[in-house]
Design an enzyme around this catalytic site. Structure first.
Site, PDB file in Angstrom:
ATOM      1  N   ASN A  26      75.803  85.635  69.830  1.00  0.00           N
ATOM      2  CA  ASN A  26      76.336  86.854  70.438  1.00  0.00           C
ATOM      3  C   ASN A  26      75.245  87.806  70.944  1.00  0.00           C
ATOM      4  O   ASN A  26      75.348  88.342  72.044  1.00  0.00           O
ATOM      5  CB  ASN A  26      77.241  87.570  69.435  1.00  0.00           C
ATOM      6  N   ASP A  66      78.044  79.952  63.116  1.00  0.00           N
ATOM      7  CA  ASP A  66      79.150  80.855  62.763  1.00  0.00           C
ATOM      8  C   ASP A  66      80.410  80.625  63.604  1.00  0.00           C
ATOM      9  O   ASP A  66      81.486  81.104  63.242  1.00  0.00           O
ATOM     10  CB  ASP A  66      78.706  82.321  62.934  1.00  0.00           C
ATOM     11  N   GLU A 106      79.419  84.846  53.037  1.00  0.00           N
ATOM     12  CA  GLU A 106      78.428  85.860  52.640  1.00  0.00           C
ATOM     13  C   GLU A 106      78.866  87.273  53.014  1.00  0.00           C
ATOM     14  O   GLU A 106      78.467  88.242  52.378  1.00  0.00           O
ATOM     15  CB  GLU A 106      77.050  85.549  53.251  1.00  0.00           C
ATOM     16  N   ARG A 142      64.504  86.629  66.476  1.00  0.00           N
ATOM     17  CA  ARG A 142      65.580  87.609  66.683  1.00  0.00           C
ATOM     18  C   ARG A 142      64.989  88.831  67.377  1.00  0.00           C
ATOM     19  O   ARG A 142      64.047  89.437  66.875  1.00  0.00           O
ATOM     20  CB  ARG A 142      66.191  88.005  65.338  1.00  0.00           C
TER      21      ARG A 142
HETATM   22  O1  F6P Z   1      74.076  83.563  62.792  1.00  0.00           O
HETATM   23  C1  F6P Z   1      73.736  82.497  61.985  1.00  0.00           C
HETATM   24  C2  F6P Z   1      73.414  82.959  60.591  1.00  0.00           C
HETATM   25  O2  F6P Z   1      73.016  81.836  59.838  1.00  0.00           O
HETATM   26  C3  F6P Z   1      74.502  83.722  59.865  1.00  0.00           C
HETATM   27  O3  F6P Z   1      75.493  82.892  59.324  1.00  0.00           O
HETATM   28  C4  F6P Z   1      73.706  84.460  58.837  1.00  0.00           C
HETATM   29  O4  F6P Z   1      74.403  85.619  58.423  1.00  0.00           O
HETATM   30  C5  F6P Z   1      72.443  84.801  59.553  1.00  0.00           C
HETATM   31  O5  F6P Z   1      72.322  83.865  60.612  1.00  0.00           O
HETATM   32  C6  F6P Z   1      71.207  84.729  58.720  1.00  0.00           C
HETATM   33  O6  F6P Z   1      70.148  85.206  59.475  1.00  0.00           O
HETATM   34  P1  F6P Z   1      68.612  84.957  59.175  1.00  0.00           P
HETATM   35  O7  F6P Z   1      68.298  83.537  59.538  1.00  0.00           O
HETATM   36  O8  F6P Z   1      67.918  85.916  60.063  1.00  0.00           O
HETATM   37  O9  F6P Z   1      68.403  85.179  57.714  1.00  0.00           O
END
Ligand code: F6P
Length: 357
Positions: free
Chosen positions: A112, A136, A231, A74
């Site tokens: 996104n 998502d 969530e 990310r």
């Molecule tokens: O965007 C996909 C997702 O799995 C979301 O549903 C969730 O809120 C987020 O990524 C979790 O992010 P990470 O993998 O950084 O914990």
């Protein structure tokens, strides 16, 4: 005709990324003289110059493979133009590495955030094509993203399995489904898994309505209830708060997620034994479903056609049953929320699902 293509996967992974990579590569090798450069770990690899030329054979045997062979990370869009302590100008570095790799174009597979940076690079003059992935399903401009249906299948299976144990023990089970902003996954899995209550970020709930739904089932002789909660679901009171205030409230106890809070509240209010279940990243793991293998392949092939035609600055999308593409600048970063009057919500209401509102 020769094309040198850079490929990267960015943001949270999902099933179908490798199938899409394979789709781009196989179609590109079929259509023209293709050279493919794999960029490691998303935009981080593009910034830091971590890439390598890939062999055609590396795109074989990955159709069913979960995760991403390229790695991902990310890299928040909001920091892209910010020069941090490392003194690296990230945008300049990405442009320089694109040039160094001698790319004709860059294909970015992501959600996104990834699309926002893809658009930024496109505006900076790079040839970019976006492919919409995310469990998502919240990318504007496409009916569906790859990864979503596999995750919905997994979340549904979780609810199915929870159903039998909930029934045996006569418990209330609160299943927390991924989706911080958009509730597509919870809505689909909730309906498919026969949840009694479905709570989405788009429809703020009142605790008393959830409690009432559970109590009514108990009165009607149903000793157990299943609650599917996204969530990012929130109460009406939380929805009225400022985003920062809400985030600060949740940050006070990061391990007590919405399902844990809700389970505690329901048990206290009803006296019924209640448990929280958080399948978490299991929803993003493993092999893509047949639906996602097909969708990823179609998206990948469409990207190769766009490269052949030198059509850049676009994101691939599904419209009905046709793969199309939209200008990146028109779709990048716009969240596709569940409309509160969506037909599937109405369908849910007609079969007695409560949405807590
Ligand atoms: O965007 C996909 C997702 O799995 C979301 O549903 C969730 O809120 C987020 O990524 C979790 O992010 P990470 O993998 O950084 O914990």
């Amino acid at each position: 005709m020769k094309r040198r293509i850079g490929l990267l996967t960015s943001g949270g992974d999902c099933p179908g990324l490798n199938a899409a990579i394979r789709g781009v590569a196989r179609a590109a090798y079929e259509m023209f003289d293709a050279e493919i450069v794999g960029i490691a770990d998303g935009y981080s690899g593009l910034i830091n110059g971590e890439y390598r030329e890939m062999k055609q054979s590396e795109f074989s045997g990955i159709l069913t493979l979960g995760g991403t062979i390229l790695g991902t990370s990310r890299q928040p869009y909001r920091n892209m133009r910010v020069i941090g302590e490392d003194n690296v100008d990230k945008v300049a570095a990405m442009k320089a590495n694109y040039k160094k790799m001698k790319l004709d174009c860059l294909v970015t597979l992501g959600g996104n955030g990834t699309h926002k940076t893809a658009n930024l690079l496109s505006e900076e003059g790079l040839n970019v094509i976006g492919l919409p992935k995310t469990i998502d399903n919240d990318i504007y401009g496409t009916d569906v993203t790859f990864g979503f249906h596999t995750a919905a299948d997994i979340a549904t299976e979780v609810i199915d399995r929870i159903h039998t144990t909930a029934n045996s023990h006569g418990r209330v089970m609160v299943v927390e489904i991924m989706g911080n902003k958009a509730g597509w996954l919870t809505l689909y899995a909730g309906v498919a898994g026969g949840a009694d209550v479905v709570l989405l970020p788009e429809i703020p709930y009142e605790l008393e309505n959830v409690v009432k739904a559970v109590e009514q089932r108990a009165k009607g002789g149903k000793s157990f209830s299943i609650i599917a909660v996204a969530e990012g679901a929130m109460t009406k009171a939380e929805a009225a708060m400022k985003k920062k205030e809400r985030a600060a409230l949740r940050a006070e106890n990061p391990y007590k997620t919405v399902s844990h809070t809700l389970a505690e509240q329901i048990q206290k209010a009803t006296g019924l034994e209640t448990r929280a279940v958080v399948p978490g990243h299991i929803q993003r793991g493993g092999s893509p479903s047949s639906y996602d293998r097909v969708l990823s392949t179609r998206f990948g092939v469409h990207a190769a056609q766009l490269i052949r035609d030198e059509c850049y600055g676009v994101s691939v999308a599904m419209a009905g049953d046709t793969v199309v593409h939209n200008p990146l600048k028109e779709v990048a970063g716009i969240t596709k929320f569940v409309p509160v009057d969506h037909q599937l919500i109405q369908t849910g209401r007609h079969i007695g699902i409560k949405f807590g509102d």
